[in-house]
Design a protein around this motif. Structure first.
Motif, PDB file in Angstrom:
ATOM      1  N   PHE A  37       0.903  -1.176   0.125  1.00  0.00           N
ATOM      2  CA  PHE A  37       0.038  -0.142  -0.015  1.00  0.00           C
ATOM      3  C   PHE A  37       0.915   1.179  -0.018  1.00  0.00           C
ATOM      4  CE2 PHE A  37      -2.419  -3.299   2.110  1.00  0.00           C
ATOM      5  CZ  PHE A  37      -3.533  -3.239   1.284  1.00  0.00           C
ATOM      6  N   ARG A  38       0.498   2.174  -0.878  1.00  0.00           N
ATOM      7  CA  ARG A  38       1.351   3.447  -0.867  1.00  0.00           C
ATOM      8  C   ARG A  38       0.416   4.706  -0.976  1.00  0.00           C
ATOM      9  NH1 ARG A  38       4.907   0.666   0.727  1.00  0.00           N
ATOM     10  NH2 ARG A  38       6.738   0.217  -0.378  1.00  0.00           N
ATOM     11  N   LEU A  39       0.896   5.693  -0.531  1.00  0.00           N
ATOM     12  CA  LEU A  39       0.067   6.702  -0.299  1.00  0.00           C
ATOM     13  C   LEU A  39       0.813   8.023  -1.304  1.00  0.00           C
ATOM     14  CD1 LEU A  39      -2.107   8.399   1.404  1.00  0.00           C
ATOM     15  CD2 LEU A  39      -0.258   9.408   2.724  1.00  0.00           C
ATOM     16  N   GLN A  40       0.051   8.667  -2.054  1.00  0.00           N
ATOM     17  CA  GLN A  40       0.444   9.595  -2.794  1.00  0.00           C
ATOM     18  C   GLN A  40      -0.769  10.811  -2.940  1.00  0.00           C
ATOM     19  OE1 GLN A  40       3.332  10.254  -4.774  1.00  0.00           O
ATOM     20  NE2 GLN A  40       2.451  11.582  -5.960  1.00  0.00           N
ATOM     21  N   LYS A  41      -0.320  11.973  -2.531  1.00  0.00           N
ATOM     22  CA  LYS A  41      -1.487  13.008  -2.471  1.00  0.00           C
ATOM     23  C   LYS A  41      -2.722  12.708  -2.137  1.00  0.00           C
ATOM     24  CE  LYS A  41       0.504  15.012  -6.466  1.00  0.00           C
ATOM     25  NZ  LYS A  41       0.258  15.373  -8.115  1.00  0.00           N
ATOM     26  N   ASP A  42      -2.579  12.260  -0.710  1.00  0.00           N
ATOM     27  CA  ASP A  42      -3.895  11.643   0.092  1.00  0.00           C
ATOM     28  C   ASP A  42      -4.699  10.327  -0.309  1.00  0.00           C
ATOM     29  OD1 ASP A  42      -3.549  13.685   2.000  1.00  0.00           O
ATOM     30  OD2 ASP A  42      -4.843  14.896   1.111  1.00  0.00           O
ATOM     31  N   ARG A  43      -4.130   9.832  -1.481  1.00  0.00           N
ATOM     32  CA  ARG A  43      -4.795   8.612  -2.163  1.00  0.00           C
ATOM     33  C   ARG A  43      -3.863   7.390  -1.654  1.00  0.00           C
ATOM     34  NH1 ARG A  43      -8.854  10.062  -5.582  1.00  0.00           N
ATOM     35  NH2 ARG A  43      -8.802  12.288  -6.053  1.00  0.00           N
ATOM     36  N   VAL A  44      -4.567   6.290  -1.535  1.00  0.00           N
ATOM     37  CA  VAL A  44      -3.831   5.143  -1.159  1.00  0.00           C
ATOM     38  C   VAL A  44      -4.077   4.200  -2.354  1.00  0.00           C
ATOM     39  CG1 VAL A  44      -4.023   3.075   0.330  1.00  0.00           C
ATOM     40  CG2 VAL A  44      -4.373   5.420   1.194  1.00  0.00           C
ATOM     41  N   GLY A  67      -0.488   1.545  -9.749  1.00  0.00           N
ATOM     42  CA  GLY A  67      -1.246   0.602  -9.168  1.00  0.00           C
ATOM     43  C   GLY A  67      -2.903   0.990  -9.137  1.00  0.00           C
ATOM     44  N   VAL A  68      -3.562   0.172  -8.405  1.00  0.00           N
ATOM     45  CA  VAL A  68      -5.000   0.401  -8.302  1.00  0.00           C
ATOM     46  C   VAL A  68      -5.270   1.571  -6.991  1.00  0.00           C
ATOM     47  CG1 VAL A  68      -7.332  -0.680  -7.766  1.00  0.00           C
ATOM     48  CG2 VAL A  68      -5.462  -1.639  -9.188  1.00  0.00           C
ATOM     49  N   CYS A  69      -6.101   2.530  -7.371  1.00  0.00           N
ATOM     50  CA  CYS A  69      -6.418   3.538  -6.283  1.00  0.00           C
ATOM     51  C   CYS A  69      -7.663   2.817  -5.370  1.00  0.00           C
ATOM     52  CB  CYS A  69      -6.941   4.749  -6.734  1.00  0.00           C
ATOM     53  SG  CYS A  69      -7.389   6.003  -5.618  1.00  0.00           S
TER      54      CYS A  69
END
Length: 181
Positions: A37-44, A67-69
Motif C-alpha cells: 500500500f502506498r500513499l500519493q497526494k492523500d490517495r492510497v 497501481g489501483v487507487c
C-alpha cells in the motif's frame, strides 16, 4: 509516493475489514505477487511490490498514479473507499447482495438497494456491515452498508432500504471529471 504510517495503515485496514473481513490477509500476504500500500497526494494505492520499487526513481511531482487507487483520506483523517477498489472488494467480499435486473439501473443511477430489487443475499449479514452489490449474473456493481440484518430485511416492505449505497460503477460516468483529480 511513500509508505503508509502506522495510523494510516490502521484506518485503511479497518475500512477494508468492514467489507472483506479477515480476507484482508489475502491482499497483504500474497506470495505469488506481493503487493504493498502506498500513499500519493492523500490517495492510497494498492501496488505490486516490484512496481513500487521501480516507482521510487520517479519524482513525486511527476508521478500521477500507480497501481489501483483504493480510496483517499479526507481532510479530517477518515478513509473513503473509491469505486476503483471494487474488483478487490468483490473478490474477497464477506457479505454479498445480488439485485434483480429491474434494480440494476436505479442502483447505477446512485440510489440505495430496495427490498423489491433484491434477488438474494448472503446469510447472517449483520446490520451496518459492508456489503458488495452484484447483478444476478455475478457482475460486481458497487458496494454499500447494510441497513438491516438479513432476518430483518426479509420482513421489510418492498420499498424498504436493504443496503445504503456507498459507491457504484455508474460513478465512472457521473463523476468522470473529478474521480481521478
Amino acid at each position: 509516493m511513500r509508505q503508509l504510517t502506522e495510523e494510516e495503515t490502521k484506518v485503511v485496514f479497518e475500512k477494508l475489514a468492514t467489507y472483506i473481513g479477515r480476507n484482508i490477509t489475502f491482499m497483504v500476504n500474497n506470495p505469488d505477487e506481493p503487493h504493498v500500500f502506498r500513499l500519493q497526494k492523500d490517495r492510497v494505492y494498492y501496488v505490486r511490490e516490484d512496481i513500487a520499487k521501480l516507482a521510487t526513481a520517479i519524482a513525486r511531482k511527476n508521478l500521477i498514479s500507480i497501481g489501483v487507487c483504493l480510496g483517499k483520506f479526507t481532510k479530517h483523517g477518515k478513509f473513503r473507499l473509491h469505486i476503483t477498489s471494487l474488483p478487490y472488494l468483490a473478490k474477497y467480499a464477506k457479505y454479498k447482495v445480488w439485485i434483480k435486473t429491474n434494480g440494476e439501473m436505479p442502483f447505477l443511477y446512485g440510489n440505495h438497494v430496495l427490498k423489491a430489487h433484491v434477488g438474494k443475499m448472503s446469510e447472517d449479514i449483520p446490520e451496518h456491515s459492508g456489503v458488495v452489490v452484484f447483478s444476478m449474473k455475478d457482475v460486481p456493481l458497487g458496494f454499500g452498508v447494510s441497513s438491516k440484518s438479513t432476518i430483518e430485511a426479509k420482513n421489510l416492505q418492498p420499498t424498504g432500504i436493504v443496503a445504503l449505497r456507498q459507491a457504484d460503477i455508474g460513478e465512472y460516468l457521473r463523476e468522470e471529471d473529478t474521480l481521478f483529480t
